[in-house]
Design a protein around this motif. Structure first.
Motif, PDB file in Angstrom:
ATOM      1  N   LEU A  55       0.831  -1.209   0.000  1.00  0.00           N
ATOM      2  CA  LEU A  55       0.000   0.000   0.000  1.00  0.00           C
ATOM      3  C   LEU A  55       0.866   1.260   0.000  1.00  0.00           C
ATOM      4  O   LEU A  55       0.538   2.243  -0.675  1.00  0.00           O
ATOM      5  CB  LEU A  55      -0.956   0.001   1.191  1.00  0.00           C
ATOM      6  N   ASP A  59       0.881   4.110  -2.803  1.00  0.00           N
ATOM      7  CA  ASP A  59       0.745   5.503  -2.403  1.00  0.00           C
ATOM      8  C   ASP A  59       1.873   6.346  -2.999  1.00  0.00           C
ATOM      9  O   ASP A  59       1.626   7.450  -3.487  1.00  0.00           O
ATOM     10  CB  ASP A  59       0.748   5.611  -0.877  1.00  0.00           C
ATOM     11  N   PHE A  62       1.178   6.926  -6.711  1.00  0.00           N
ATOM     12  CA  PHE A  62       0.117   7.918  -6.923  1.00  0.00           C
ATOM     13  C   PHE A  62       0.573   9.320  -6.522  1.00  0.00           C
ATOM     14  O   PHE A  62       0.214  10.291  -7.181  1.00  0.00           O
ATOM     15  CB  PHE A  62      -1.174   7.503  -6.195  1.00  0.00           C
ATOM     16  N   GLU A  63       1.357   9.427  -5.464  1.00  0.00           N
ATOM     17  CA  GLU A  63       1.887  10.738  -5.074  1.00  0.00           C
ATOM     18  C   GLU A  63       2.738  11.316  -6.198  1.00  0.00           C
ATOM     19  O   GLU A  63       2.576  12.479  -6.570  1.00  0.00           O
ATOM     20  CB  GLU A  63       2.712  10.625  -3.787  1.00  0.00           C
ATOM     21  N   TYR A  67      -0.943  12.957  -7.557  1.00  0.00           N
ATOM     22  CA  TYR A  67      -1.191  14.010  -6.578  1.00  0.00           C
ATOM     23  C   TYR A  67      -0.244  15.192  -6.740  1.00  0.00           C
ATOM     24  O   TYR A  67      -0.694  16.346  -6.823  1.00  0.00           O
ATOM     25  CB  TYR A  67      -1.087  13.487  -5.145  1.00  0.00           C
ATOM     26  N   CYS A  98      -8.106  -2.091  -8.478  1.00  0.00           N
ATOM     27  CA  CYS A  98      -7.503  -1.133  -7.553  1.00  0.00           C
ATOM     28  C   CYS A  98      -7.303  -1.842  -6.221  1.00  0.00           C
ATOM     29  O   CYS A  98      -8.281  -2.166  -5.533  1.00  0.00           O
ATOM     30  CB  CYS A  98      -8.418   0.077  -7.380  1.00  0.00           C
ATOM     31  N   VAL A 100      -6.150  -0.736  -3.463  1.00  0.00           N
ATOM     32  CA  VAL A 100      -6.638   0.065  -2.337  1.00  0.00           C
ATOM     33  C   VAL A 100      -8.154  -0.119  -2.212  1.00  0.00           C
ATOM     34  O   VAL A 100      -8.682  -0.240  -1.105  1.00  0.00           O
ATOM     35  CB  VAL A 100      -6.251   1.549  -2.489  1.00  0.00           C
ATOM     36  N   CYS A 118      -6.426   7.940   3.376  1.00  0.00           N
ATOM     37  CA  CYS A 118      -5.448   8.915   2.898  1.00  0.00           C
ATOM     38  C   CYS A 118      -5.323   8.879   1.376  1.00  0.00           C
ATOM     39  O   CYS A 118      -5.260   9.918   0.724  1.00  0.00           O
ATOM     40  CB  CYS A 118      -4.108   8.648   3.571  1.00  0.00           C
ATOM     41  N   TYR A 119      -5.286   7.685   0.807  1.00  0.00           N
ATOM     42  CA  TYR A 119      -5.188   7.509  -0.650  1.00  0.00           C
ATOM     43  C   TYR A 119      -6.321   8.256  -1.354  1.00  0.00           C
ATOM     44  O   TYR A 119      -6.090   9.064  -2.254  1.00  0.00           O
ATOM     45  CB  TYR A 119      -5.220   6.020  -0.967  1.00  0.00           C
ATOM     46  N   TRP A 123      -6.193  12.092  -3.265  1.00  0.00           N
ATOM     47  CA  TRP A 123      -6.539  12.136  -4.685  1.00  0.00           C
ATOM     48  C   TRP A 123      -7.627  13.187  -4.903  1.00  0.00           C
ATOM     49  O   TRP A 123      -7.521  14.044  -5.780  1.00  0.00           O
ATOM     50  CB  TRP A 123      -6.990  10.762  -5.148  1.00  0.00           C
TER      51      TRP A 123
END
Length: 183
Positions: A55, A59, A62-63, A67, A98, A100, A118-119, A123
């Motif tokens: 995870l 993250d 994706f960051e 993001y 996905c 998550v 948080c994910y 987003w």
């Protein structure tokens, strides 16, 4: 012996395919090529630590790819378009679940609630910020960001359930049009 980082993609696929509960150490061992002893050497807290590391890796991706670019974009509309491109690539045009989302819906949800929350929150916030900087009202930006993330997640589930990746592609096209029209 391989390091933890090298094992994370294989671990992620086991968790995606079998869920947390179904990801037995036998399946994990087969996917990584490591025995149980080696796995526990790398992940002393066992499967929970493996899932937490996966995870965190997701993250980080994706960051870096969604993001941060959405938050820092000088041209927010281009960043939103790039977000859609990255999402389509990451989820292999609807052929990849996905993880998550799988965790959010599974029995392990409470164990990883902070990471899951948080994910999705980051987003939505990053997308809402980009939409606001592109000239939309903050409340409308937040509502649209929630709608976009929800529809992406729903499209992933529907494409997988129907075994029809084109459902995801059509949803992404519709979302791009929806975001452009809302501006």
């Amino acid at each position: 012996m391989r390091g933890r980082a090298e094992l994370l993609p294989g671990l992620a696929e086991v968790f995606r395919e079998h869920g947390y509960e179904g990801a037995s150490l036998s399946l994990i061992s087969r996917a990584t090529g490591l025995g149980k002893g080696s796995l526990y050497n790398l992940f002393p807290e066992g499967k929970a630590e493996m899932a937490a590391c996966v995870l965190a890796e997701i993250d980080g991706w994706f960051e870096a790819n969604l993001y941060a670019p959405l938050r820092a974009a000088e041209r927010p509309a281009a960043a939103v378009s790039a977000m859609f491109d990255a999402v389509e690539t990451y989820f292999r045009s609807g052929q990849r679940v996905c993880l998550v989302g799988v965790v959010a819906l599974g029995s392990e949800r409470d164990r990883f609630a902070g990471a899951v929350r948080c994910y999705f929150a980051r987003w939505i916030a990053a997308l809402a910020g980009a939409l606001t900087r592109s000239g939309r009202e903050p409340a409308a930006s937040l509502a649209l960001a929630e709608e976009v993330v929800a529809q992406i997640q729903g499209a992933i589930v529907l494409a997988r359930a129907l075994d029809e990746p084109a459902v995801f592609s059509r949803a992404m096209t519709a979302l791009r049009i929806r975001v452009a029209a809302a501006g």
